[in-house]
Design a protein around this motif. Structure first.
Motif, PDB file in Angstrom:
ATOM      1  N   ARG A 113     -24.856   1.989 -25.138  1.00 37.07           N
ATOM      2  CA  ARG A 113     -23.502   1.452 -25.107  1.00 37.07           C
ATOM      3  C   ARG A 113     -23.190   0.970 -23.691  1.00 37.07           C
ATOM      4  O   ARG A 113     -23.770   1.441 -22.706  1.00 37.07           O
ATOM      5  CB  ARG A 113     -22.470   2.517 -25.512  1.00 37.07           C
ATOM      6  N   GLN A 114     -22.224   0.056 -23.612  1.00 38.13           N
ATOM      7  CA  GLN A 114     -21.754  -0.415 -22.310  1.00 38.13           C
ATOM      8  C   GLN A 114     -20.666   0.523 -21.795  1.00 38.13           C
ATOM      9  O   GLN A 114     -19.759   0.892 -22.529  1.00 38.13           O
ATOM     10  CB  GLN A 114     -21.197  -1.836 -22.424  1.00 38.13           C
ATOM     11  N   ALA A 115     -20.775   0.909 -20.527  1.00 41.22           N
ATOM     12  CA  ALA A 115     -19.737   1.694 -19.870  1.00 41.22           C
ATOM     13  C   ALA A 115     -19.019   0.793 -18.875  1.00 41.22           C
ATOM     14  O   ALA A 115     -19.657   0.128 -18.057  1.00 41.22           O
ATOM     15  CB  ALA A 115     -20.338   2.902 -19.156  1.00 41.22           C
ATOM     16  N   CYS A 116     -17.671   0.763 -18.964  1.00 38.82           N
ATOM     17  CA  CYS A 116     -16.877  -0.141 -18.135  1.00 38.82           C
ATOM     18  C   CYS A 116     -16.020   0.644 -17.151  1.00 38.82           C
ATOM     19  O   CYS A 116     -15.478   1.700 -17.491  1.00 38.82           O
ATOM     20  CB  CYS A 116     -15.961  -1.004 -19.012  1.00 38.82           C
ATOM     21  N   ALA A 117     -15.868   0.104 -15.959  1.00 42.25           N
ATOM     22  CA  ALA A 117     -14.972   0.675 -14.952  1.00 42.25           C
ATOM     23  C   ALA A 117     -13.770  -0.247 -14.793  1.00 42.25           C
ATOM     24  O   ALA A 117     -13.926  -1.448 -14.579  1.00 42.25           O
ATOM     25  CB  ALA A 117     -15.698   0.836 -13.616  1.00 42.25           C
ATOM     26  N   SER A 118     -12.560   0.319 -14.932  1.00 34.41           N
ATOM     27  CA  SER A 118     -11.322  -0.461 -14.866  1.00 34.41           C
ATOM     28  C   SER A 118     -10.767  -0.459 -13.449  1.00 34.41           C
ATOM     29  O   SER A 118     -10.700   0.587 -12.801  1.00 34.41           O
ATOM     30  CB  SER A 118     -10.272   0.122 -15.816  1.00 34.41           C
ATOM     31  N   PHE A 119     -10.344  -1.646 -13.006  1.00 30.64           N
ATOM     32  CA  PHE A 119      -9.709  -1.725 -11.684  1.00 30.64           C
ATOM     33  C   PHE A 119      -9.024  -3.073 -11.533  1.00 30.64           C
ATOM     34  O   PHE A 119      -9.480  -4.088 -12.063  1.00 30.64           O
ATOM     35  CB  PHE A 119     -10.747  -1.540 -10.560  1.00 30.64           C
ATOM     36  N   ASN A 120      -7.895  -3.058 -10.832  1.00 28.67           N
ATOM     37  CA  ASN A 120      -7.164  -4.279 -10.495  1.00 28.67           C
ATOM     38  C   ASN A 120      -6.804  -5.093 -11.737  1.00 28.67           C
ATOM     39  O   ASN A 120      -6.884  -6.328 -11.736  1.00 28.67           O
ATOM     40  CB  ASN A 120      -7.983  -5.132  -9.521  1.00 28.67           C
ATOM     41  N   GLY A 121      -6.404  -4.404 -12.807  1.00 25.29           N
ATOM     42  CA  GLY A 121      -5.980  -5.079 -14.020  1.00 25.29           C
ATOM     43  C   GLY A 121      -7.108  -5.575 -14.898  1.00 25.29           C
ATOM     44  O   GLY A 121      -6.868  -6.151 -15.958  1.00 25.29           O
ATOM     45  N   ASN A 122      -8.351  -5.370 -14.497  1.00 22.10           N
ATOM     46  CA  ASN A 122      -9.514  -5.792 -15.282  1.00 22.10           C
ATOM     47  C   ASN A 122     -10.154  -4.565 -15.909  1.00 22.10           C
ATOM     48  O   ASN A 122     -10.616  -3.670 -15.201  1.00 22.10           O
ATOM     49  CB  ASN A 122     -10.512  -6.519 -14.386  1.00 22.10           C
ATOM     50  N   CYS A 123     -10.170  -4.501 -17.248  1.00 24.07           N
ATOM     51  CA  CYS A 123     -10.685  -3.314 -17.935  1.00 24.07           C
ATOM     52  C   CYS A 123     -12.186  -3.147 -17.790  1.00 24.07           C
ATOM     53  O   CYS A 123     -12.710  -2.058 -18.068  1.00 24.07           O
ATOM     54  CB  CYS A 123     -10.316  -3.389 -19.420  1.00 24.07           C
ATOM     55  N   CYS A 124     -12.888  -4.187 -17.398  1.00 24.67           N
ATOM     56  CA  CYS A 124     -14.341  -4.074 -17.253  1.00 24.67           C
ATOM     57  C   CYS A 124     -14.793  -4.854 -16.017  1.00 24.67           C
ATOM     58  O   CYS A 124     -15.629  -5.749 -16.089  1.00 24.67           O
ATOM     59  CB  CYS A 124     -15.041  -4.588 -18.513  1.00 24.67           C
ATOM     60  N   LEU A 125     -14.236  -4.468 -14.864  1.00 26.24           N
ATOM     61  CA  LEU A 125     -14.579  -5.154 -13.626  1.00 26.24           C
ATOM     62  C   LEU A 125     -16.029  -4.873 -13.247  1.00 26.24           C
ATOM     63  O   LEU A 125     -16.719  -5.734 -12.716  1.00 26.24           O
ATOM     64  CB  LEU A 125     -13.635  -4.716 -12.508  1.00 26.24           C
ATOM     65  N   TRP A 126     -16.496  -3.634 -13.479  1.00 22.65           N
ATOM     66  CA  TRP A 126     -17.900  -3.269 -13.321  1.00 22.65           C
ATOM     67  C   TRP A 126     -18.390  -2.681 -14.642  1.00 22.65           C
ATOM     68  O   TRP A 126     -17.609  -2.138 -15.427  1.00 22.65           O
ATOM     69  CB  TRP A 126     -18.085  -2.210 -12.230  1.00 22.65           C
ATOM     70  N   ASN A 127     -19.690  -2.779 -14.888  1.00 21.94           N
ATOM     71  CA  ASN A 127     -20.242  -2.177 -16.113  1.00 21.94           C
ATOM     72  C   ASN A 127     -21.701  -1.812 -15.909  1.00 21.94           C
ATOM     73  O   ASN A 127     -22.390  -2.380 -15.059  1.00 21.94           O
ATOM     74  CB  ASN A 127     -20.071  -3.123 -17.306  1.00 21.94           C
ATOM     75  N   ASN A 128     -22.141  -0.848 -16.685  1.00 25.86           N
ATOM     76  CA  ASN A 128     -23.555  -0.484 -16.740  1.00 25.86           C
ATOM     77  C   ASN A 128     -23.876   0.005 -18.148  1.00 25.86           C
ATOM     78  O   ASN A 128     -22.999   0.029 -19.021  1.00 25.86           O
ATOM     79  CB  ASN A 128     -23.906   0.576 -15.691  1.00 25.86           C
ATOM     80  N   THR A 129     -25.108   0.377 -18.386  1.00 21.33           N
ATOM     81  CA  THR A 129     -25.552   0.807 -19.716  1.00 21.33           C
ATOM     82  C   THR A 129     -25.813   2.303 -19.714  1.00 21.33           C
ATOM     83  O   THR A 129     -26.491   2.824 -18.812  1.00 21.33           O
ATOM     84  CB  THR A 129     -26.818   0.054 -20.139  1.00 21.33           C
ATOM     85  N   VAL A 130     -25.289   3.002 -20.717  1.00 25.46           N
ATOM     86  CA  VAL A 130     -25.525   4.432 -20.890  1.00 25.46           C
ATOM     87  C   VAL A 130     -26.057   4.672 -22.296  1.00 25.46           C
ATOM     88  O   VAL A 130     -26.005   3.780 -23.152  1.00 25.46           O
ATOM     89  CB  VAL A 130     -24.225   5.252 -20.668  1.00 25.46           C
TER      90      VAL A 130
END
Length: 515
Positions: A113-130
């Protein structure tokens, strides 16, 4: 002697063969451990989605120690990772990490699955795979990777327990129900969030963001959501006499942008290509469709023959087609005292693309209908004539109006019980009303003797008119029918209820009775 020699020779051959013998030993490897029974617990309370980072919490959390092991969320951290967007400054950190996808079933085994990091109003500004696995005990374990930067931390969440439907003894296994936007988990008790974005991207044309028990659509830079909340459009603004389109430059590249009439071209401001055009020019087509007035054009982009002065030397698409449509309602209600525009503004009816198509109710000084009262309140006597007219703020070819009704009231309320009709169902209902020939199909001019309502308390009069817009060439339209006294009372009542939302009231004027 010969026999002894043969024996020695055979012994030498055996020894030689033994010295060349290679013995291969295969090591026995230990069996891989099942991550459902070999995991590390993440039980910190700050990991929970309900924990919001505050200034006095100290340094935000950072999962730089999490690196390639299997983990399970337990204790006050929650039951499992949230599968919906978590706003920044939650879960004890600046950029909380959530699972962008549904949890698997036990039969699915280990899934990615994709893991997303939320910041600055963007729900998936960074992402990686877990990796995720559903375990027999009704819980989940996660193979988590180390975040690329700080401050990132993985979130936990407490999910709701399902509601057991009471079958009042008529069933052996009562059904467990989850609320809308959630699905029953593998433990048959927990209601997990359903990721609507996993199916057909949630119906979104560009970006789908999963939320708690819901979802929303978003657009890329320079584009906005349409009225359906799912499709993305270029920003545009519909005015009463013009349309403005702003196309992001990243959509245009090295294309030359123009309208149906190719002489109408876009102008760059550095970030957008702007096109501003009148409803009467650039090939704009104005039609009446059902209950709307629709103005449409087509923005076309084709490769430039030579590099532009703004530095465009490459193109990223061979052709760009953007249909532009502004919608305006056909039916309007205008309410006015005998003296308009003193405390009044044009009627603004919002269309699908923020369009306005305004009419005003003007009071004129004479039957030339050229000079309306603007600065001062006129004093009208009972023997005077009142000249009024319906005036569009923009004159568009191919359209016409029908004044369906005009009535007067002693107050500014459209639902006033005491009212006097001058025009009704497109018919003159007061024989003293005279209609003048207008200069176009949209303007309507009338004359009526000044009157007041009976009673010493009634010294003012308000006038209300309903206007319908039609296509000139539509011989079956309501406007073409003109006077129609056979309108059903029910239809008229429904229409009046609808029109109250489009009401402007102003005035009043004092009637001088010369007592």
């Amino acid at each position: 002697m010969l026999g002894s020699f043969s024996l020695v020779k055979n012994m030498f051959q055996v020894l030689l063969w033994a010295s060349c013998l290679v013995i291969r030993i295969t090591p026995v490897l230990p069996m891989a451990l099942d991550p459902c029974s070999a995991y590390i617990s993440l039980n910190e309370p700050w990991r929970n989605t309900d924990h919001q980072l505050k200034e006095d919490d100290g340094q935000p959390a950072c999962d730089n120690h999490v690196d390639g092991e299997w983990y399970r969320f337990t204790g006050m951290a929650g039951d499992a990772m949230p599968t919906f967007c978590i706003h920044e400054n939650h879960c004890g950190t600046h950029a909380p990490i959530w699972l962008n996808g549904n949890h698997p079933q036990e039969v699915d085994g280990i899934v990615q699955r994709q893991a997303c990091a939320s910041f600055n109003g963007n729900c998936c500004l960074w992402n990686n795979t877990v990796e995720v696995k559903a375990c027999p005990g009704g819980y989940y374990v996660y193979h988590l990777t180390k975040p690329s930067v700080c401050f990132h931390a993985y979130c936990g969440h407490f999910y709701d327990i399902c509601d057991v439907v009471d079958c009042q003894g008529t069933c052996s296994n009562p059904e467990c129900m989850c609320s809308e936007g959630t699905i029953l988990g593998p433990d048959q008790q927990t209601c997990l969030d359903e990721n609507e974005c996993e199916k057909n991207n949630g119906g979104c044309s560009e970006i789908c963001v999963n939320l708690k028990n819901s979802y929303r659509c978003e657009c890329g830079v320079g584009r906005v959501l349409g009225s359906d909340g799912k499709t993305c459009e270029v920003p545009m603004r519909c005015q009463s006499n013009a349309i403005e389109v702003n196309i992001p430059k990243d959509l245009v590249g090295g294309l030359e942008v123009f309208l149906t009439n190719t002489s109408c071209r876009g102008v760059s401001n550095g970030t957008h290509i702007n096109i501003y055009f009148s409803l009467k020019t650039c090939g704009t087509v104005v039609d009446v469709v059902n209950d709307k007035i629709i103005a449409s054009n087509l923005v076309t982009g084709l490769p430039k023959q030579m590099p532009g002065s703004n530095g465009d030397i490459i193109i990223r698409t061979s052709k760009l087609l953007i249909p532009v449509t502004c919608e305006f309602p056909r039916l309007y209600t205008i309410s006015e005292g005998y003296v308009p525009n003193l405390r009044n503004s044009p009627l603004e009816i919002m269309g699908r693309s923020q369009g306005i198509f305004p009419f005003t109710l003007e009071i004129f000084k004479d039957n030339e209908f050229e000079e309306p009262y603007r600065e001062t309140l006129p004093t009208l006597k009972l023997r005077d004539l009142l000249y009024f007219g319906i005036e569009p703020l923009v004159h568009v070819n191919g359209l016409e109006t029908l004044v369906e009704s005009c009535f007067a009231t002693p107050t500014d309320k459209i639902d006033e019980i005491l009212k006097h009709y001058l025009i009704r169902d497109g018919c003159v209902s007061d024989d003293s009303v005279k209609q003048y020939t207008s200069r176009d199909h949209l303007t309507k001019h009338f004359q009526v003797p000044v009157f007041k309502f009976v009673g010493k308390d009634h010294q003012v009069v308000f006038l209300h008119c309903r206007v319908l817009v039609c296509g000139v060439l539509d011989e079956q339209s309501r406007c073409a029918q003109g006077c129609n006294r056979r309108m059903r009372r029910e239809a008229r009542k429904d229409q009046e209820t609808h029109l109250q939302n489009h009401l402007l009231t102003s005035g009043p004027i004092i009637i001088d009775r010369e007592d």
